[in-house]
Structure formats: C-alpha cells, structure tokens
Design a protein around this motif. Structure first.
Motif, PDB file in Angstrom:
ATOM      1  N   ASP A  32       0.835  -1.204   0.000  1.00 39.00           N
ATOM      2  CA  ASP A  32       0.000   0.000   0.000  1.00 39.00           C
ATOM      3  C   ASP A  32       0.871   1.256   0.000  1.00 39.00           C
ATOM      4  N   ARG A  33       1.932   1.234   0.817  1.00 35.74           N
ATOM      5  CA  ARG A  33       2.852   2.375   0.859  1.00 35.74           C
ATOM      6  C   ARG A  33       3.598   2.529  -0.476  1.00 35.74           C
ATOM      7  N   SER A  34       3.909   1.407  -1.095  1.00 34.48           N
ATOM      8  CA  SER A  34       4.616   1.450  -2.377  1.00 34.48           C
ATOM      9  C   SER A  34       3.785   2.147  -3.454  1.00 34.48           C
ATOM     10  N   PHE A  35       2.475   1.910  -3.442  1.00 35.43           N
ATOM     11  CA  PHE A  35       1.600   2.471  -4.474  1.00 35.43           C
ATOM     12  C   PHE A  35       1.280   3.948  -4.243  1.00 35.43           C
ATOM     13  N   LYS A  36       1.510   4.443  -3.031  1.00 34.92           N
ATOM     14  CA  LYS A  36       1.142   5.824  -2.722  1.00 34.92           C
ATOM     15  C   LYS A  36       1.909   6.824  -3.591  1.00 34.92           C
ATOM     16  N   LEU A  37       3.099   6.457  -4.005  1.00 33.81           N
ATOM     17  CA  LEU A  37       3.892   7.324  -4.874  1.00 33.81           C
ATOM     18  C   LEU A  37       3.159   7.581  -6.191  1.00 33.81           C
ATOM     19  N   LEU A  38       2.500   6.535  -6.696  1.00 38.58           N
ATOM     20  CA  LEU A  38       1.792   6.669  -7.970  1.00 38.58           C
ATOM     21  C   LEU A  38       0.377   7.207  -7.798  1.00 38.58           C
ATOM     22  N   LYS A  39      -0.129   7.173  -6.562  1.00 40.27           N
ATOM     23  CA  LYS A  39      -1.495   7.655  -6.328  1.00 40.27           C
ATOM     24  C   LYS A  39      -1.522   9.168  -6.102  1.00 40.27           C
TER      25      LYS A  39
ATOM     26  N   LYS B 290       4.716  -5.041 -18.177  1.00 39.04           N
ATOM     27  CA  LYS B 290       3.292  -4.896 -18.486  1.00 39.04           C
ATOM     28  C   LYS B 290       2.809  -3.478 -18.218  1.00 39.04           C
ATOM     29  N   ALA B 291       3.331  -2.872 -17.149  1.00 40.36           N
ATOM     30  CA  ALA B 291       2.920  -1.516 -16.786  1.00 40.36           C
ATOM     31  C   ALA B 291       3.288  -0.524 -17.885  1.00 40.36           C
ATOM     32  N   LEU B 292       4.530  -0.585 -18.359  1.00 40.24           N
ATOM     33  CA  LEU B 292       4.972   0.337 -19.404  1.00 40.24           C
ATOM     34  C   LEU B 292       4.317  -0.006 -20.737  1.00 40.24           C
ATOM     35  N   GLY B 293       4.021  -1.285 -20.912  1.00 36.87           N
ATOM     36  CA  GLY B 293       3.338  -1.706 -22.137  1.00 36.87           C
ATOM     37  C   GLY B 293       1.899  -1.239 -22.190  1.00 36.87           C
ATOM     38  N   GLN B 294       1.295  -0.997 -21.002  1.00 34.89           N
ATOM     39  CA  GLN B 294      -0.103  -0.535 -20.951  1.00 34.89           C
ATOM     40  C   GLN B 294      -0.201   0.974 -20.727  1.00 34.89           C
ATOM     41  N   ASN B 295       0.907   1.680 -20.952  1.00 34.65           N
ATOM     42  CA  ASN B 295       0.911   3.139 -20.869  1.00 34.65           C
ATOM     43  C   ASN B 295       0.459   3.673 -19.506  1.00 34.65           C
ATOM     44  N   VAL B 296       1.044   3.137 -18.441  1.00 40.22           N
ATOM     45  CA  VAL B 296       0.756   3.640 -17.099  1.00 40.22           C
ATOM     46  C   VAL B 296       1.104   5.128 -17.003  1.00 40.22           C
ATOM     47  N   LEU B 297       2.159   5.530 -17.697  1.00 44.05           N
ATOM     48  CA  LEU B 297       2.629   6.913 -17.595  1.00 44.05           C
ATOM     49  C   LEU B 297       1.575   7.913 -18.073  1.00 44.05           C
ATOM     50  N   THR B 298       0.756   7.516 -19.059  1.00 45.88           N
ATOM     51  CA  THR B 298      -0.245   8.436 -19.609  1.00 45.88           C
ATOM     52  C   THR B 298      -1.666   8.091 -19.176  1.00 45.88           C
ATOM     53  N   ALA B 299      -1.812   7.086 -18.312  1.00 43.05           N
ATOM     54  CA  ALA B 299      -3.146   6.676 -17.866  1.00 43.05           C
ATOM     55  C   ALA B 299      -3.775   7.761 -16.992  1.00 43.05           C
ATOM     56  N   VAL B 300      -5.117   7.813 -16.998  1.00 40.94           N
ATOM     57  CA  VAL B 300      -5.839   8.802 -16.198  1.00 40.94           C
ATOM     58  C   VAL B 300      -5.591   8.554 -14.715  1.00 40.94           C
TER      59      VAL B 300
ATOM     60  N   PRO C 242      -3.021   6.283 -13.056  1.00 43.49           N
ATOM     61  CA  PRO C 242      -1.919   5.324 -13.147  1.00 43.49           C
ATOM     62  C   PRO C 242      -1.752   4.449 -11.913  1.00 43.49           C
ATOM     63  N   GLY C 243      -2.017   5.030 -10.733  1.00 40.74           N
ATOM     64  CA  GLY C 243      -1.902   4.251  -9.498  1.00 40.74           C
ATOM     65  C   GLY C 243      -2.835   3.060  -9.505  1.00 40.74           C
ATOM     66  N   GLN C 244      -4.087   3.287  -9.923  1.00 37.27           N
ATOM     67  CA  GLN C 244      -5.082   2.208  -9.959  1.00 37.27           C
ATOM     68  C   GLN C 244      -4.716   1.159 -11.004  1.00 37.27           C
ATOM     69  N   LEU C 245      -4.197   1.629 -12.160  1.00 39.42           N
ATOM     70  CA  LEU C 245      -3.798   0.691 -13.199  1.00 39.42           C
ATOM     71  C   LEU C 245      -2.639  -0.175 -12.717  1.00 39.42           C
ATOM     72  N   MET C 246      -1.703   0.421 -11.993  1.00 38.26           N
ATOM     73  CA  MET C 246      -0.574  -0.333 -11.449  1.00 38.26           C
ATOM     74  C   MET C 246      -1.050  -1.379 -10.439  1.00 38.26           C
TER      75      MET C 246
END
Length: 444
Positions: free
Chosen positions: A10-17, A58-68, A70-74
């Motif tokens: 959960d803490r790891s994902f907070k950076l992307l959230k 998979k994350a970079l292949g699914q365009n996490v960087l441009t996702a609306v 990205p945290g949820q997609l990750m």
C-alpha cells in the motif's frame, strides 16, 4: 494474514497515487519498493525479481505513464500478476476413482494429521463423500490417538493396526477395508520427520508405489517461510506430488511460502488451513488471495460462507416474524450462532473491502459474543419471546445471573430494540417497492 505485506505494498503504491507527474523513474522506484516488500515477506529472491520485472514490462506496455489513474492501473497489474504467481485459478482435488486414494506427505509438525481430519470433514459435508482415515504414522506415539480423536469429532471412521510396523501393509489393508465397507475416499496420514532423510523418502515412495494414489498432497507449515519452499522442492524432486497444502496461514506468517511455492515447484496450492477447528479449511483461490493481499477484501468467500449457513425455511420464518414486529431474543441468539459458525470474526471482517485495513490494529476476540449470550441465556423463556416485559427488576436479575452490569444489559436491550425497528422498516420499504413496481409506469 499478510498484514505486513499488505501495508508495505500500500505504501509502495502511494507514490503513484499522488498528484505529481508519473514518470518511468518513479514507476521503477515503486516496483523497487514492491520487490523489497516481497523479500521482507520471505518470498524467494528469484521469484520476487521475476515478478517485478514482469509487472514493469506490463505496466509500461499498458501506458501507465499516460493513464488517467496510473496508481489504480498499477494496482490492477500487480493484482493480476500476484494471482498468476500463486497459480491463476483454483485447482480441484482428484476424486475420479472409487475409492479415491489421497496420500499425505510432509515434515513432522507441518499439520498433516490435523489436515487429514479437516479434509475428511470437508469431503463428507460439502461433497457428500464417505471417507476413511488411515493412521499410517507408526513412529509418532500420539499420531494414531490424535487421528482417532479427530475421527470421532467429525464422525468419520479411522483405520489403524496396533503393533504392525509395516506402513505399506497398513495402507494396503486399509484400502481393502474401504472397498469392503463402501468408503469412496481413503486418506492416508503418513509419518513425518524432523528433517528430510533417505529412509523417510524410501518409505513414502514404497507406499506410493503400493497403493497408486489419485492424489499426493504435500502439507507444509506456512510459518516456516522460505524453508517451506526449499522443503517442497526436495519432496517434489523425490515424490512428484500433485498439490500443496499450506497450514497455519492464520498465524504470524509473512506469506512468502504462499507467494513462492507455486513458481518454485510448479505445483498448485490446493488448500489452506486457517485455524484449529475442523471446518477451518479453505480451497485456495489465487485471485481471491491477491484481493486480500492488496486490501480489496474477499466478498465471494464471505458470501460462500454465509450460504453454507443459510437455511431457506428459517429465513422465510424470520421474515414473517420481522414483518409482524415479532423478532425476539431467541431469533437474535440464533443469528449469532450462525455468524459464529462462519469462522473467526477478524477474518470475516477482513473479507469486507476496506474493513481489513481499518481494523488491522484492532483485536477482535472470538469470545466477543460471550457476554451477549450470557445475558440472553439468563432471561426466562417468556422474557426472550416478549422483550417488552423487561422492567428494572428483571434487568437487575439478568445482570446478576449473567455476571454483567446493569449498564451492559440496558445497552443490549436498547440495541436490540433499535435493530428490531430497523428490520421492520426495511421490510416495509421492501413491501412498498413491490407495490410501486406493480403500478402503471413504475415498473421500469
């Protein structure tokens, strides 16, 4: 279960959230933290490294960087990969022949005997089977007695031979007995050892060759962490088992065995033991376990447990009583008993999305209902069916008889009254909804 791992992820994902810009760099940083979390949970290093590399790809292949979002997609990608890491889907036990022969293997103290009893109970109550338990551990003094006690608890016969020191003969004779008595499943509880040794392997291999089992299950204590995975690999190399059973998963376990064992031995986890009670055994569902690790709860398992306790006739009777405002303390205590049968209260709460995280530092005692039951059982039959007669003197007597305070009795009665009112109101709303659905133009 998995609490530390869940917190770390959960803490790891907070950076992307956060609201900051998502870059390939902070995606890599997040996954680096995810890998540390897995290693701290005693996951095999090679498995953790491969896992994070796959997620990154998979994350970079699914365009996490441009996702609306990205945290949820990750989170979704990590969830799917966790489920895949643990096997993808549930794998059923092989019961195709009659009798079906299930051979237990594992180290001493892994919980083979207790699991044998749990499995027999599950097959009897949920699959309608007629199992026979076989006490084939001739070395541990209490093994036969323990299996006999478990067999009595679940009303399943136990085959044993006093004085016979040949485990192959015992297993063969047990199968003959099963065929004669019409038992369609034979569960053979074999001996364990404190460590892997050649004599033990030869013995269980001899039993395997003699009885040709449908299923060989490797039972492992999940609290042993990475050692469990190493032991599983050695057993599999010698025995080629069909599936893994993780016991004591409700204990202080970091979860490494559950996450690593499939990728190391390439054999499915089929069951998980979640407590000492005979019904504390679950079929292993990788996707549901991934839900729980990521704090998403496990509503499907919760509903399944509720359905096991659901009595349609009782539900209809209860609905009529609620509609007439006749719900009483007898009904209340009946509902409590059904909830208790569903399992550990904290485990049940953790199955509700969001509740597990909120209650991680709260200890829910399995005896949480004890004082409520004591108060209700201290009432007379008349008081239970007619709560409105509970005046001051009656409440004083109930408090004294239940070993509780008058405040606790008053609080319970107040909560009961509020629950009864709410139930009646919900029933009326449901009735009104049905009436409106029949009115012209209102159905849609």
């Amino acid at each position: 279960m998995f609490e530390n791992l869940s917190d770390r992820l959960d803490r790891s994902f907070k950076l992307l959230k956060g609201e900051g810009k998502i870059t390939e760099i902070n995606v890599a940083e997040t996954l680096k933290d995810v890998r540390r979390a897995l290693l701290d949970a005693d996951v095999n290093f090679k498995t953790a490294k491969q896992f994070t590399e796959t997620v990154k790809e998979k994350a970079l292949g699914q365009n996490v960087l441009t996702a609306v979002k990205p945290g949820q997609l990750m989170v979704k990608i990590v969830h799917d990969e966790l489920a895949e890491l643990m096997g993808g889907t549930a794998v059923d036990i092989n019961l195709k022949s009659t009798p079906s022969i299930i051979l237990m293997s594992g180290l001493q103290g892994s919980g083979k005997t207790t699991f044998s009893g749990k499995l027999a109970s599950l097959l009897k109550t949920k699959k309608g089977k007629k199992p026979l338990l076989v006490a084939d551990d001739i070395y541990r003094p209490a093994a036969i007695e323990q299996l006999k006690v478990l067999g009595t608890q679940i009303d399943v016969p136990v085959y044993f031979e006093e004085g016979n020191t040949n485990p192959v003969e015992i297993a063969q004779n047990a199968i003959k007995k099963a065929k004669a008595d019409g038992n369609d499943v034979v569960i053979i509880d074999t001996a364990g050892r404190l460590a892997i040794d050649e004599a033990m392997m030869k013995e269980i291999a001899a039993i395997k060759n003699a009885v040709n089992p449908n299923e060989i299950l490797f039972v492992v204590d999940s609290m042993t962490g990475q050692d469990a995975v190493n032991t599983a690999k050695e057993f599999n190399d010698k025995l080629d088992f069909d599936g893994v059973v993780l016991t004591k998963l409700d204990g202080d376990t970091r979860g490494g065995a559950a996450l690593s064992i499939r990728s190391v031995v390439n054999k499915p986890i089929k069951f998980v033991g979640m407590g000492e009670k005979m019904d504390a055994l679950d079929v292993f569902h990788p996707e549901r376990m991934a839900d729980r690790i990521l704090g998403m709860g496990d509503i499907v398992s919760l509903v399944e447990r509720a359905q096991e306790q659901y009595d349609e006739e009782e539900a209809r009777r209860l609905q009529k009583k609620i509609a007439k405002n006749q719900f009483d303390f007898n009904d209340f205590i009946s509902q409590i008993q059904q909830i208790k049968k569903m399992g550990n209260l904290k485990d049940l709460a953790a199955m509700i999305p969001g509740v597990g995280k909120a209650m991680k530092d709260i200890d829910i005692d399995d005896n949480a209902f004890k004082s409520i039951e004591a108060i209700i059982y201290s009432m007379t039959p008349k008081e239970r069916t007619s709560p409105e007669i509970l005046n001051g003197s009656r409440r004083q007597r109930i408090a004294k008889g239940s070993g509780t305070s008058i405040q606790e009795v008053n609080k319970l009665i107040k909560q009961f009254d509020e629950t009864r009112k709410m139930m009646k109101m919900m029933t009326q709303m449901k009735g009104a909804g049905k009436l409106m659905s029949k009115m012209p133009g209102m159905k849609r």
